[in-house]
Motif scaffolding. Structure first.
Motif, short mmCIF file in Angstrom:
data_model
loop_
_atom_site.label_atom_id
_atom_site.label_comp_id
_atom_site.label_asym_id
_atom_site.label_seq_id
_atom_site.Cartn_x
_atom_site.Cartn_y
_atom_site.Cartn_z
N GLY A 130 45.30 107.79 66.95
CA GLY A 130 44.27 106.99 67.62
C GLY A 130 43.00 107.73 67.97
O GLY A 130 42.18 108.04 67.11
N ALA A 131 42.84 108.04 69.25
CA ALA A 131 41.59 108.65 69.73
C ALA A 131 41.56 110.17 69.60
O ALA A 131 40.54 110.80 69.92
CB ALA A 131 41.37 108.27 71.19
N PRO B 237 47.51 106.32 71.21
CA PRO B 237 47.40 105.00 70.55
C PRO B 237 46.27 104.17 71.12
O PRO B 237 45.98 104.24 72.30
CB PRO B 237 48.77 104.36 70.81
N ARG B 238 45.64 103.38 70.23
CA ARG B 238 44.46 102.60 70.62
C ARG B 238 44.62 101.11 70.35
O ARG B 238 43.63 100.38 70.27
CB ARG B 238 43.24 103.11 69.84
N ASP C 194 38.28 105.79 65.50
CA ASP C 194 37.07 106.20 64.78
C ASP C 194 37.35 106.99 63.51
O ASP C 194 36.69 106.79 62.50
CB ASP C 194 36.16 107.03 65.69
N ALA C 195 38.30 107.92 63.60
CA ALA C 195 38.47 108.81 62.44
C ALA C 195 39.92 109.28 62.29
O ALA C 195 40.50 109.84 63.22
CB ALA C 195 37.56 110.03 62.60
N LEU C 196 40.47 109.04 61.12
CA LEU C 196 41.80 109.54 60.77
C LEU C 196 41.69 110.34 59.48
O LEU C 196 41.29 109.80 58.44
CB LEU C 196 42.79 108.37 60.56
N ILE C 197 41.99 111.62 59.57
CA ILE C 197 42.03 112.48 58.37
C ILE C 197 43.25 113.39 58.53
O ILE C 197 43.34 114.17 59.48
CB ILE C 197 40.75 113.34 58.21
N SER D 150 33.81 103.59 60.60
CA SER D 150 35.07 104.30 60.84
C SER D 150 35.50 105.05 59.59
O SER D 150 35.15 104.67 58.46
CB SER D 150 36.16 103.32 61.29
N ILE D 151 36.25 106.12 59.83
CA ILE D 151 36.70 107.01 58.74
C ILE D 151 38.20 106.87 58.57
O ILE D 151 38.95 106.90 59.55
CB ILE D 151 36.35 108.47 59.08
#
Ligand code: NAP
Ligand code: F7E
Length: 343
Positions: free
Chosen positions: A136-137, A150-151, A288-291, A220-221
Motif C-alpha cells: 500500500g503506502a 494496506p490502503r 501510488d507506487a508498487l515496484i 500511479s505506478i
C-alpha cells in the motif's frame, strides 16, 4: 502417481492459466466454481472434457468461499495434494463499495479453506494468493520483508489472509505459503482492471466503435507482468522442501500514463486524443507506487519474469484487436512459453 490439485477461482484470469499449466504437467485438476444464472466458465471452456470421458482430467465442483461446510466436504472428497486459493473479490475499487462482502470472501474465505484443509488431516500443500496491495503506502522497492500498509478494504482483507496462512503454517505445521504477487495481466484480464480497460478501448477506438475512454488517476505506478508466467511461480512455490513466502514481480514500474502511451502508439494513435478523466474511477485512498524486488524468487525458485510492461501492453492490444476483428474470444490464447519448458 498422478498429482491432484484443487483450484479456487479457476474461472478467473489466474485460475485459467494455472489449470492449463497443471494439466500440461499431468495433474488431475479440480476447480471450485460458483453457481450463476449465466455461464461463468468462458476462460476454461477450451480445457473442458466431458467427465464421462476416461481421458477427462479437469473436474468442476459447485462451491463458494462463503460456505465452509461445502469446503470441508470437497476437501475430504477430492483429497488434493495441492490447493491453490485464488478465489477472491479481487477489484480494489469495488472493495470500497462492498467492504463487508470483500472481507467475507477475500479475508474470511481463506480461513474457511484452511480449516477445511486442517480438519481433513490430508498432507496438502496450500498456496494463498497474497498481493502487493499489502504494501500500500510503503514506498518501493517492496519485497517479502517490506512493512505492510494496506490502503483499501481489499488490501485489509488480504492482510488477514496473509497472516492466517502464516499462522496455520506455524501453529499446525501446514505446508502453507503466500505468493505476494505484483500486478499481472493478460488478454484474459477482467475487463474493468485498468490495463484491459485500456487495451479493449484501443481496439474499439481503432475500429471506429468509440472515441474516448474515461479513466481516473493515471499517475500511479504499477509493476505489470504477464499472468501466464506468474502461475509458473505459484506452482514452483509448492515444489520446494520448506514452505516460505515469495514476491513475484518484474522489478520495473510504469505509470498508467506509460501503459496508455505504449498501447495507443502500437496501433498508431495518440492517447491524449482519446483519454478523458472521470472522478468516479478515483479511489478514496490510492496506492501510488508498487515496484517489486523479485530476487528471492529468482534465487530460491529460479523464477524470473521475461515479459515487461511495454511488451505486455502490445500483446494485450493485439489480442483485443484480433478478438474484435474476428469476434474471437481473447482468453483462448493458449500460452506458448518455451522458456518454461511446458509446451
Ligand atoms: P479474478 O480474475 O478476479 O478471479 C477471481 C476468481 O475468484 C473468479 O474465479 C471468481 O469466480 C472467484 N470468486 C470470487 N468470489 C468467490 C467466492 N465467494 N467463492 C468462490 N469463488 C469466488 O482474479 P485474478 O486476477 O485471477 O487473481 C487471482 C487471485 O490473485 C485473487 O485472489 C486476486 O485477489 C489475487 N491477486 C491478483 C493479482 C493480479 O494482478 N491479477 C495480484 C495479486 C493478487 P467468478 O468467475 O464466478 O466471479
Ligand atoms: O488499477 C488506476 C487505479 O484496478 C491500477 C488487482 O488485481 O492488482 C490489481 O489491483 C491503477 C490504480 O489494479 C482507472 O487507480 C486509473 O492506481 O488495474 P487496477 P490494482 O488496483 O492495482 C493488485 C496487485 C491486486 O491484488 C488486485 O487484485 O490504475 N486507474 N483509472 C484505474 N483503475 C481502474 N480499474 N479503472 C480505471 O478507470
Amino acid at each position: 502417481m498422478t498429482k491432484r490439485a484443487l483450484i479456487t477461482g479457476i474461472t478467473g484470469q489466474d485460475g485459467s492459466y494455472l489449470a492449463e499449466l497443471l494439466l500440461s504437467k499431468g495433474y488431475e485438476v479440480h476447480g471450485l466454481i460458483r453457481r450463476a444464472s449465466t455461464f461463468n466458465t468462458a476462460r476454461i471452456d477450451h480445457l473442458y472434457v466431458d467427465p464421462h470421458d476416461p481421458a477427462a482430467k479437469l473436474f468442476l465442483h459447485y462451491g463458494d468461499l462463503s460456505d465452509g461446510s461445502r469446503l470441508v466436504t470437497l476437501m475430504s472428497e477430492i483429497r488434493p495434494d495441492e490447493v491453490y486459493n485464488l478465489a477472491a473479490q479481487s477489484h480494489v475499487r469495488v472493495s470500497f463499495d462492498e467492504p463487508e462482502h470483500t472481507a467475507d470472501t477475500t479475508g474470511t474465505g481463506t480461513v474457511r479453506l484452511l480449516e477445511a484443509v486442517r480438519l481433513s488431516g490430508i498432507a496438502t500443500r496450500f498456496y494463498q494468493a497474497s498481493s502487493s496491495e499489502l504494501f500500500g503506502a510503503t514506498p518501493p522497492p517492496q519485497s517479502e520483508t517490506t512493512q505492510f500498509y494496506p490502503r483499501s478494504p481489499y488490501a485489509a482483507a488480504k492482510l488477514y489472509s496473509y497472516w492466517i496462512t502464516k499462522n496455520y503454517r506455524e501453529a499446525y505445521g501446514l505446508y502453507a505459503v503466500n505468493g505476494i504477487l505484483f500486478n499481472h495481466e493478460s488478454p484474459r484480464r477482467g475487463e474493468t482492471f485498468v490495463t484491459r480497460k485500456i487495451t479493449r478501448a484501443v481496439a474499439a477506438i481503432k475500429a471506429g466503435q468509440q472515441e474516448h475512454v474515461y479513466l481516473g488517476n493515471i499517475d500511479s505506478i504499477r509493476d505489470w507482468g504477464y499472468a501466464a508466467e506468474y502461475v509458473e511461480g505459484m506452482w514452483r512455490m509448492l515444489q520446494v522442501d520448506e514452505p516460505d513466502d515469495y514476491a513475484l514481480a518484474t522489478g520495473v514500474g510504469l505509470t498508467v500514463r506509460d501503459f496508455l502511451e505504449t498501447a495507443f502508439e502500437h496501433v498508431g494513435l495518440n492517447w491524449e486524443d482519446h483519454v478523458r478523466f472521470d472522478e468516479r474511477y478515483l479511489r478514496p485512498t490510492e496506492v501510488d507506487a508498487l515496484i517489486g524486488d523479485p530476487s528471492k524468487a529468482a534465487e530460491k525458485l529460479g523464477w524470473k519474469a521475461t515479459v515487461d510492461g511495454h511488451e505486455l501492453a502490445k500483446l494485450m492490444v493485439d489480442a483485443d484487436v484480433s478478438a474484435l476483428e474476428n469476434s474471437g474470444r481473447p482468453w483462448i490464447d493458449t500460452v506458448k512459453l518455451a522458456s518454461w519448458g511446458h509446451e
